[in-house]
Design a protein around this motif. Structure first.
Motif, PDB file in Angstrom:
ATOM      1  N   ARG A 201    -103.212   7.933  14.834  1.00  0.00           N
ATOM      2  CA  ARG A 201    -101.901   8.294  14.280  1.00  0.00           C
ATOM      3  C   ARG A 201    -101.455   7.341  13.184  1.00  0.00           C
ATOM      4  O   ARG A 201    -100.678   7.726  12.305  1.00  0.00           O
ATOM      5  CB  ARG A 201    -100.869   8.335  15.412  1.00  0.00           C
ATOM      6  N   GLU A 202    -101.912   6.094  13.229  1.00  0.00           N
ATOM      7  CA  GLU A 202    -101.519   5.114  12.215  1.00  0.00           C
ATOM      8  C   GLU A 202    -102.474   5.080  11.025  1.00  0.00           C
ATOM      9  O   GLU A 202    -102.231   4.366  10.050  1.00  0.00           O
ATOM     10  CB  GLU A 202    -101.466   3.729  12.856  1.00  0.00           C
ATOM     11  N   HIS A 203    -103.548   5.842  11.081  1.00  0.00           N
ATOM     12  CA  HIS A 203    -104.561   5.806  10.034  1.00  0.00           C
ATOM     13  C   HIS A 203    -104.104   6.591   8.809  1.00  0.00           C
ATOM     14  O   HIS A 203    -103.310   7.542   8.912  1.00  0.00           O
ATOM     15  CB  HIS A 203    -105.877   6.385  10.577  1.00  0.00           C
ATOM     16  N   ASP A 204    -104.621   6.203   7.634  1.00  0.00           N
ATOM     17  CA  ASP A 204    -104.252   6.888   6.395  1.00  0.00           C
ATOM     18  C   ASP A 204    -104.734   8.327   6.371  1.00  0.00           C
ATOM     19  O   ASP A 204    -104.163   9.171   5.663  1.00  0.00           O
ATOM     20  CB  ASP A 204    -104.842   6.144   5.193  1.00  0.00           C
ATOM     21  N   MET A 205    -105.785   8.618   7.124  1.00  0.00           N
ATOM     22  CA  MET A 205    -106.344   9.973   7.136  1.00  0.00           C
ATOM     23  C   MET A 205    -105.776  10.829   8.267  1.00  0.00           C
ATOM     24  O   MET A 205    -106.296  11.909   8.532  1.00  0.00           O
ATOM     25  CB  MET A 205    -107.871   9.901   7.277  1.00  0.00           C
ATOM     26  N   TYR A 206    -104.691  10.356   8.891  1.00  0.00           N
ATOM     27  CA  TYR A 206    -104.110  11.119   9.992  1.00  0.00           C
ATOM     28  C   TYR A 206    -103.592  12.479   9.532  1.00  0.00           C
ATOM     29  O   TYR A 206    -103.890  13.511  10.152  1.00  0.00           O
ATOM     30  CB  TYR A 206    -102.972  10.335  10.640  1.00  0.00           C
ATOM     31  N   VAL A 207    -102.831  12.486   8.448  1.00  0.00           N
ATOM     32  CA  VAL A 207    -102.253  13.754   7.979  1.00  0.00           C
ATOM     33  C   VAL A 207    -103.332  14.758   7.578  1.00  0.00           C
ATOM     34  O   VAL A 207    -103.276  15.931   7.985  1.00  0.00           O
ATOM     35  CB  VAL A 207    -101.256  13.502   6.843  1.00  0.00           C
ATOM     36  N   PRO A 208    -104.364  14.375   6.775  1.00  0.00           N
ATOM     37  CA  PRO A 208    -105.434  15.346   6.492  1.00  0.00           C
ATOM     38  C   PRO A 208    -106.131  15.838   7.757  1.00  0.00           C
ATOM     39  O   PRO A 208    -106.426  17.035   7.878  1.00  0.00           O
ATOM     40  CB  PRO A 208    -106.391  14.551   5.590  1.00  0.00           C
ATOM     41  N   ALA A 209    -106.395  14.928   8.692  1.00  0.00           N
ATOM     42  CA  ALA A 209    -107.050  15.351   9.935  1.00  0.00           C
ATOM     43  C   ALA A 209    -106.162  16.321  10.711  1.00  0.00           C
ATOM     44  O   ALA A 209    -106.640  17.329  11.253  1.00  0.00           O
ATOM     45  CB  ALA A 209    -107.378  14.128  10.784  1.00  0.00           C
ATOM     46  N   LEU A 210    -104.861  16.020  10.779  1.00  0.00           N
ATOM     47  CA  LEU A 210    -103.922  16.889  11.486  1.00  0.00           C
ATOM     48  C   LEU A 210    -103.897  18.284  10.860  1.00  0.00           C
ATOM     49  O   LEU A 210    -103.984  19.298  11.563  1.00  0.00           O
ATOM     50  CB  LEU A 210    -102.526  16.267  11.455  1.00  0.00           C
ATOM     51  N   ILE A 211    -103.786  18.347   9.549  1.00  0.00           N
ATOM     52  CA  ILE A 211    -103.697  19.641   8.870  1.00  0.00           C
ATOM     53  C   ILE A 211    -104.978  20.450   9.076  1.00  0.00           C
ATOM     54  O   ILE A 211    -104.939  21.659   9.341  1.00  0.00           O
ATOM     55  CB  ILE A 211    -103.415  19.428   7.370  1.00  0.00           C
ATOM     56  N   LEU A 212    -106.130  19.802   8.989  1.00  0.00           N
ATOM     57  CA  LEU A 212    -107.401  20.504   9.157  1.00  0.00           C
ATOM     58  C   LEU A 212    -107.563  21.031  10.584  1.00  0.00           C
ATOM     59  O   LEU A 212    -108.001  22.170  10.788  1.00  0.00           O
ATOM     60  CB  LEU A 212    -108.556  19.576   8.800  1.00  0.00           C
ATOM     61  N   VAL A 213    -107.208  20.222  11.560  1.00  0.00           N
ATOM     62  CA  VAL A 213    -107.300  20.673  12.952  1.00  0.00           C
ATOM     63  C   VAL A 213    -106.335  21.828  13.215  1.00  0.00           C
ATOM     64  O   VAL A 213    -106.683  22.823  13.861  1.00  0.00           O
ATOM     65  CB  VAL A 213    -107.020  19.501  13.916  1.00  0.00           C
TER      66      VAL A 213
END
Length: 929
Positions: A201-213
């Protein structure tokens, strides 16, 4: 092992209906139900562990370097969904037995259904994210087969393609998201991912990962705006629709959000995206469900609406919201499966699903009416039915949330509006079908179905009442561990019919009254909806696909204009773009490694090689001369391998060169021997500049590598060739042992390519000249005596040399590939010298079969190592003493090499012999070039 059996039994059992295709349908149904019951039995055995709040695990290492393992887990959430999948699946099997007509293939239907069941079980029990994705894609494929089961109907084919395209695209997005999560967590195992939740959740790639999932979850669970595929999936048989909507497919997206909520949830991004998407889907689906005139269409949009409700609860993410979501998943599964089965019964017994024709069925189908009233009341959220309880929990959660600040009031208001629409379309389902005027214009006289066809619906109706009256007794045991697996905390469930006078009760009352009012005034909604230009999702989807295809065709026509020169230029320019920046970053081109002195032989060979290469390019319009120069290049390359002590490479290069030159000579017969000069000076200058640049860059790269010390894996192969592979020829040991899997892939590709070329040449009708470029006719003697005599003398010698090279390949230069090319070259010489008919009369063998046999020998050699509990393609060797011969080595690698040998012979002859045979298919045309 029980966990693996739960998943794999349906896959194995999917073969059984196909094997029983010629038996009676009852036998096929019983066999299919027994497979599902066996899987359910294994689930029951493992259930106590999950019900106690623990997790049962199964782990088998598969590809550890990729983090992919055969790993399954059964916690409360997996048990909850697996139970729904199996129990509802068994009831659907019973229902389908009576629903399918005698013309329908029951074996194919039940086989696809078991494949779909196994895929869903794989999703909910996977303990590895990549394994979960694998089963995720299997559900897309198996649902495609089920939706398109009635393939003779265009709407079934189009609906299946639409579902596959949408969910398949979402699956690709999901894969990207899971790869990001696994990369952040350092593992794809769920326990490791859960442990790294804060890091993710604190990672910079959290939002891209969230959107893709979420893209993967939303497309699978038909969330707005990806909902359009689900109503068109109603072209499937009704048992498929009942199963797909209640316990599978669309619930896969819900499961994914629940499974990853501890990892991705609890952030503003999760709340905003998931909650608003669920709310929009809830309202959109409920509104259009009220407008549909097809029974299954109404139920399909109601499913969309209820899936939005569950998604909205998971977006809120609180413990109470998760409990409400799990409870509504259970309730929705019971009443929606029953409603779809009722719709199927009505269609089956009346011949229509059109609600404009269906009315007054209460007298002809009284028992079905009672079942419809019960399940519709549950869907509407009427008190004393299970749907009422989960909707009240839903109202309580949306009323208590304040995550939108001062605008939080709009969430309970819109939720109540959605509930009103739910009541309205539930009333419409019952009133328009079973009441009003007697039915008219129906294809069949309505009547009640067989008792066993109603039995699954009766079970669902009883559950709707039983859970509604005694929820804690009927559902708490399965709900509590499911909620605990999502919230990672022990839940405090308190599900009751009466909680006093409160706001959720008021919202329920408003929903009931407002729903009836909306139903009474539904004509106004119909008038309002007609103001908008209606669009059929199938037509829109078809136009999008057609437009995309046209765009791609136009783009390909612009790029692929038939100019090989342009293709190579694009490739070389792209290579320069990638390589030049990296070379520019090298501060010093020359390394510390000393260079060997240039000897006279190497210098002469290099000069000849360059001159021959230049001649090949400069004389390319005189194709035969250019081909001769090209053969000089290949010969010098072979000699260079010999000069630098690489005999295996030299032999391979030499025989490949011979076969390639023969192929190109055969091709020249059908091509102009000269072509007109068309290149301008500017074009030649451009090509020279590009070729010079790429040559300089490649030369620079080679020089930089040669002047630096390199660590090579060759030392490993040299040290282990004899003790590990039993051969002193390191090259051959690498090919048949250390890298045997690569070689197997290469000969498989060779066989496939040869079969494709063979098929193309069979259908090719080329222009065949009757004279050479100077209009001189070909000689009447096709097969000169000298060539025939030499060819017949060479054949036995070549075969003997081929066998010798093959047998010694494990310890001396040679092997199956070189030996196969030698044999093929000798056989081609027979075709050239004596003709196709002469060879066929003496060696009439199918080269496709020979190629297939070669590949299969190589495959079974690899599989044989499994029998002795070794890895695939592990070779074994030993030494024996033979009389007169002495000590002799026996190695299983020779069997693999035999497969290579036969594949090379078959593939080469399949191409070359068929190419030469083209000259005998037609009489030559009389005009020359």
């Amino acid at each position: 092992m029980n966990l693996a059996a739960i998943v794999f039994l349906p896959f194995i059992g999917a073969v059984i209906p196909l094997l029983l295709a010629n038996r009676e349908r009852a036998h096929i149904t019983i066999a299919t139900a027994l497979v599902a019951l066996a899987s359910l039995a294994f689930l029951v055995v493992e259930a106590p562990t999950a019900l106690a709040g623990n997790t049962a695990l199964y782990f088998a290492e598969w590809l550890p370097s990729l983090g992919l393992h055969i790993a399954f887990r059964l916690d409360g959430l997996a048990l909850f969904f697996a139970g729904l999948i199996l129990i509802i699946g068994i009831l659907v099997i019973i229902y389908a037995h009576y629903y399918l007509s005698n013309k329908d293939s029951a074996s194919r239907f039940f086989s696809c259904l078991l494949l779909f069941m196994g895929s869903m079980l794989g999703i909910v029990t996977s303990d590895n994210l990549i394994l979960m994705w694998f089963f995720w894609e299997l559900t897309s494929i198996s649902s495609f087969l089920l939706i398109g089961y009635w393939s003779h109907q265009s709407n079934a084919r189009r609906g299946a393609r639409m579902a596959l395209a949408v969910t398949g695209a979402g699956g690709l997005a999901l894969l990207a998201g899971l790869l990001l999560i696994g990369n952040i967590a350092g593992s794809f195992q769920l326990d490791a991912v859960f442990a790294a939740a804060d890091t993710i959740r604190e990672h910079d790639m959290y939002v891209p990962a969230l959107i893709l999932v979420l893209l993967g979850a939303f497309t699978k669970s038909a969330q707005f705006p990806f909902h359009f595929w689900l109503p068109h999936a109603m072209a499937a048989p009704t048992p498929v629709s009942a199963y797909l909507h209640s316990a599978t497919m669309v619930k896969a997206g819900i499961f994914l959000m629940a499974r990853l909520l501890p990892v991705l949830g609890g952030t503003p991004e999760w709340f905003t995206i998931v909650t608003l998407t669920g709310l929009a889907t809830l309202l959109f689906g409920a509104y259009f469900a009220l407008l549909k005139t097809d029974l299954k269409g109404l139920l399909a949009f109601s499913t969309i609406s209820h899936l939005g409700l569950i998604t909205m609860l998971l977006g809120l993410g609180s413990a109470g919201a998760v409990a409400a979501a799990m409870f509504h998943i259970l309730n929705h599964a019971t009443f929606k499966a029953g409603l779809f089965m009722i719709a199927g019964i009505i269609d089956h017994e009346t011949g229509s699903r059109d609600m404009r024709k269906l009315s007054g069925l209460r007298k002809a189908m009284p028992f079905t009416m009672v079942l419809a009233v019960i399940t519709s009341a549950s869907m509407a959220g009427i008190p004393f039915f299970n749907g009422f309880l989960s909707k009240e929990m839903f109202f309580a959660e949306v009323y208590q949330q304040d995550l939108f600040g001062g605008l939080s009031w709009f969430v309970p208001v819109l939720a109540t509006l959605g509930a009103m629409l739910s009541v309205a379309y539930s009333v419409r389902f019952v009133h328009d079908v079973f009441f009003q005027e007697p039915p008219h214009d129906l294809p069949k006289k309505p009547h009640e179905p067989p008792l066993m066809m109603r039995m699954p619906v009766i079970i669902f109706a009883v559950l709707c009442i039983a859970i509604g009256i005694a929820p804690m007794f009927m559902a708490s045991a399965i709900l509590e561990p499911a909620v605990a697996a999502v919230t990672l905390a022990v839940p405090d469930l308190d599900i009751a019919i009466w909680h006093g006078f409160n706001m959720p009760l008021l919202m329920s009352a408003l929903a009931l009254v407002g729903g009836v009012v909306i139903y009474v005034g539904r004509s106004e909604l119909l008038t309002f909806s007609r103001q908008f230009d209606p669009h059929d999702a199938k037509e829109v989807f078809a136009r999008i696909i057609s437009g995309t295809t046209r765009f791609c065709d136009n783009a390909m026509q612009r790029i692929e204009n038939g100019s090989l020169q342009r293709y190579i230029a694009f490739l070389l320019v792209f290579t320069l773009i990638l390589v030049i920046p990296e070379l520019a970053a090298i501060r010093q081109l020359t390394g510390d490694r000393p260079q060997l002195p240039i000897d006279a032989i190497s210098l002469i060979g290099a000069v000849i090689l360059m001159l021959a290469a230049l001649a090949t390019a400069m004389l390319h319009r005189q194709r035969l001369t250019s081909l001769m120069m090209l053969s000089v290049v290949g010969l010098v390359v072979s000699l260079s391998f010999i000069h630098f002590s690489a005999p295996d490479l030299a032999m391979t290069q030499l025989v490949v060169e011979v076969v390639s030159i023969i192929l190109m000579i055969l091709a020249l017969f059908f091509m102009p021997q000269r072509i007109p000069r068309a290149s301008s000076g500017r074009r030649v200058a451009r090509d020279v500049l590009l070729a010079g640049t790429i040559g300089g860059v490649v030369g620079t790269l080679n020089y930089a590598l040669l002047t630096r010390p390199l660590e090579s894996i060759s030392d490993f192969f040299l040290a282990n060739s004899v003790p590990g592979g039993g051969g002193t020829n390191v090259v051959n040991v690498i090919l048949v042992d250390f890298r045997g899997f690569d070689t197997l892939g290469e000969i498989t590709v060779l066989a496939i390519a040869a079969a494709g070329i063979h098929k193309l040449l069979n259908n090719l009708r080329p222009f065949m000249p009757s004279s050479d470029v100077d209009a001189r006719p070909w000689h009447r003697v096709k097969h000169p005596l000298m060539v025939q005599t030499v060819a017949q003398a060479i054949l036995p010698l070549a075969l003997m040399v081929s066998v010798y090279i093959f047998l010694r390949g494990h310890n001396l230069p040679g092997g199956g590939f070189i030996a196969g090319l030698v044999t093929a070259a000798a056989m081609i010489l027979q075709y050239i010298a004596n003709g196709v008919d002469w060879v066929k009369s003496r060696f009439d063998y199918n080269y496709q079969t020979l190629t297939s046999v070669g590949v299969m020998i190589a495959v079974f050699t690899g599989l044989g190592s499994w029998v002795f509990d070794h890895n695939f393609l592990t070779s074994s060797f030993t030494y024996v003493h033979w009389p007169l011969v002495g000590k002799f080595e026996l190695a299983t690698a020779i069997l693999f090499d035999l497969g290579v040998y036969l594949t090379v012979i078959g593939a080469t002859l399949m191409i070359l012999a068929n190419f030469g045979q083209m000259t005998t298919r037609h009489r030559p045309r009389q005009e020359g070039y």
